[in-house]
Every structure is written in structure tokens, then in C-alpha cells.
Design a protein around this motif. Sequence first.
Motif, PDB file in Angstrom:
ATOM      1  N   THR A   5       0.852  -1.191   0.000  1.00  0.00           N
ATOM      2  CA  THR A   5       0.000   0.000   0.000  1.00  0.00           C
ATOM      3  C   THR A   5       0.885   1.237   0.000  1.00  0.00           C
ATOM      4  O   THR A   5       2.099   1.151   0.151  1.00  0.00           O
ATOM      5  N   ASN A   6       0.255   2.387  -0.135  1.00  0.00           N
ATOM      6  CA  ASN A   6       0.997   3.649  -0.152  1.00  0.00           C
ATOM      7  C   ASN A   6       1.290   4.160   1.244  1.00  0.00           C
ATOM      8  O   ASN A   6       2.092   5.074   1.407  1.00  0.00           O
ATOM      9  N   THR A   7       0.625   3.608   2.246  1.00  0.00           N
ATOM     10  CA  THR A   7       0.835   4.072   3.617  1.00  0.00           C
ATOM     11  C   THR A   7       1.066   2.877   4.536  1.00  0.00           C
ATOM     12  O   THR A   7       0.563   1.777   4.279  1.00  0.00           O
ATOM     13  N   VAL A   8       1.843   3.126   5.589  1.00  0.00           N
ATOM     14  CA  VAL A   8       2.066   2.105   6.614  1.00  0.00           C
ATOM     15  C   VAL A   8       2.028   2.782   7.977  1.00  0.00           C
ATOM     16  O   VAL A   8       2.441   3.934   8.106  1.00  0.00           O
ATOM     17  N   PRO A   9       1.534   2.081   8.993  1.00  0.00           N
ATOM     18  CA  PRO A   9       1.572   2.664  10.330  1.00  0.00           C
ATOM     19  C   PRO A   9       2.968   2.492  10.941  1.00  0.00           C
ATOM     20  O   PRO A   9       3.597   1.447  10.797  1.00  0.00           O
ATOM     21  N   VAL A  10       3.470   3.549  11.586  1.00  0.00           N
ATOM     22  CA  VAL A  10       4.742   3.467  12.310  1.00  0.00           C
ATOM     23  C   VAL A  10       4.513   4.009  13.717  1.00  0.00           C
ATOM     24  O   VAL A  10       3.623   4.819  13.952  1.00  0.00           O
ATOM     25  N   TRP A  11       5.335   3.535  14.654  1.00  0.00           N
ATOM     26  CA  TRP A  11       5.211   3.944  16.046  1.00  0.00           C
ATOM     27  C   TRP A  11       6.356   4.886  16.396  1.00  0.00           C
ATOM     28  O   TRP A  11       7.501   4.661  16.032  1.00  0.00           O
ATOM     29  N   LEU A  12       6.004   5.939  17.134  1.00  0.00           N
ATOM     30  CA  LEU A  12       6.981   6.939  17.566  1.00  0.00           C
ATOM     31  C   LEU A  12       6.971   7.040  19.081  1.00  0.00           C
ATOM     32  O   LEU A  12       5.917   6.888  19.717  1.00  0.00           O
TER      33      LEU A  12
END
Length: 194
Positions: free
Chosen positions: A117-124
Motif C-alpha cells: 500500500t501507499n501508507t504504513v503505520p509506524v510507532w513513535l
Amino acid sequence: MPARRNSSDLRRLARRIFPGANPLRRRTDYFELIALLAVVLIAVIAVALAISTAQAELRGRLIEVDREQAGKHQVVATVLAEVDSASTTHRTVAVRWGQPPDEHFAVVNLPPRAPATNTVPVWLDQQGQLTAPPLTRGEATQAAGLAGAGVLIGAVLVTVVGLTGARLWVARRRLAAWAAEWERVGPQWRNHAS
């Protein structure tokens, strides 16, 4: 008739477990009773210890879950490009999140079967740096279950090894007693046989 048979079965089981006043009993026959009581006691203690260990582990992990979930937040990053990687255990992609002038870039690893996909979830974390996802309640529960199971498996192993060693010791004592008895009685039997 079935009631009488059940009571005789119970008496036979009781005689087998508790040697009692049987004139043919050996001193080592009491070992089975002591071993049975020891195994039951160890089982009760092991179950209580496993439950206690699992609960303590769960409490600690749930505190960690709450702390991590309070200190981390998820953002949606845009995938810029897929980076060549020799690894087959993950896909490496370059991502971007935020808006100028607070725009951030990073390279992250995705599972190999993650959808393209064009987006991915990342954690900060609280400083805005990439970090691992926070621990979930399911993972905390799983860790607690593994800790409790580890205690039970350890107790079973120790009990089996101890019981096996004790039974070998008792068997050797019985064989030695039988050999000594035969040394004493054997010559009398040989004289009667001729």
C-alpha cells in the motif's frame, strides 16, 4: 453385586497403597506410599507456584503495557520507495511522515507478506523517534502463561527425575536384600533338593 465388587476394589487399592500389617511386606514397600504423598505434595505446591508466578508476571507486564501505550503513539507514514534487501524475513521500505518543516524520513522493515500500500503505520516515542510497537495485553497474557507453564514443566521434570532416582535406589536395595536373604537361605534349599 456391583456395590460389593466396588468395595473390594477399593480395599484392594487401599492395601496396595498402604502396606499395613501384611506379613510379607518389606521395609521398602513403604516407599510407594511416601513417594505418592511426595508427588501429590509437589503437584499442589507446583500448581500454586505456577499460578503465583503467572499472576506476578501478568501484573508486571500489564504495568509495562500501560507505560508503553502511554509513551508511544502511532502515525501513518507514506511509502516512498522499496529498498533492495537481501533478507527474505522482511521487506525494507523508505517512508515519510509529517508536513514541512516538521517532515521526517526513515527506513522501516515490514513483514514479507504486508500488503503493498501507499501508507504504513509506524510507532513513535515521545521524542518523535521510530520505535517498536507497544506491548499488547495479549502479548502480556501470553508471557504470563508461558511463565506459569515453565514452572509446571520444571516441577514435572524435577519430580520425574527425583522419583526415578529414588525408585532405582529402592530397587537396588531390594535386590541387595534378596541377594543377602538368598545367601542365607540358599544353602538350606540346596541340601533339600538332593
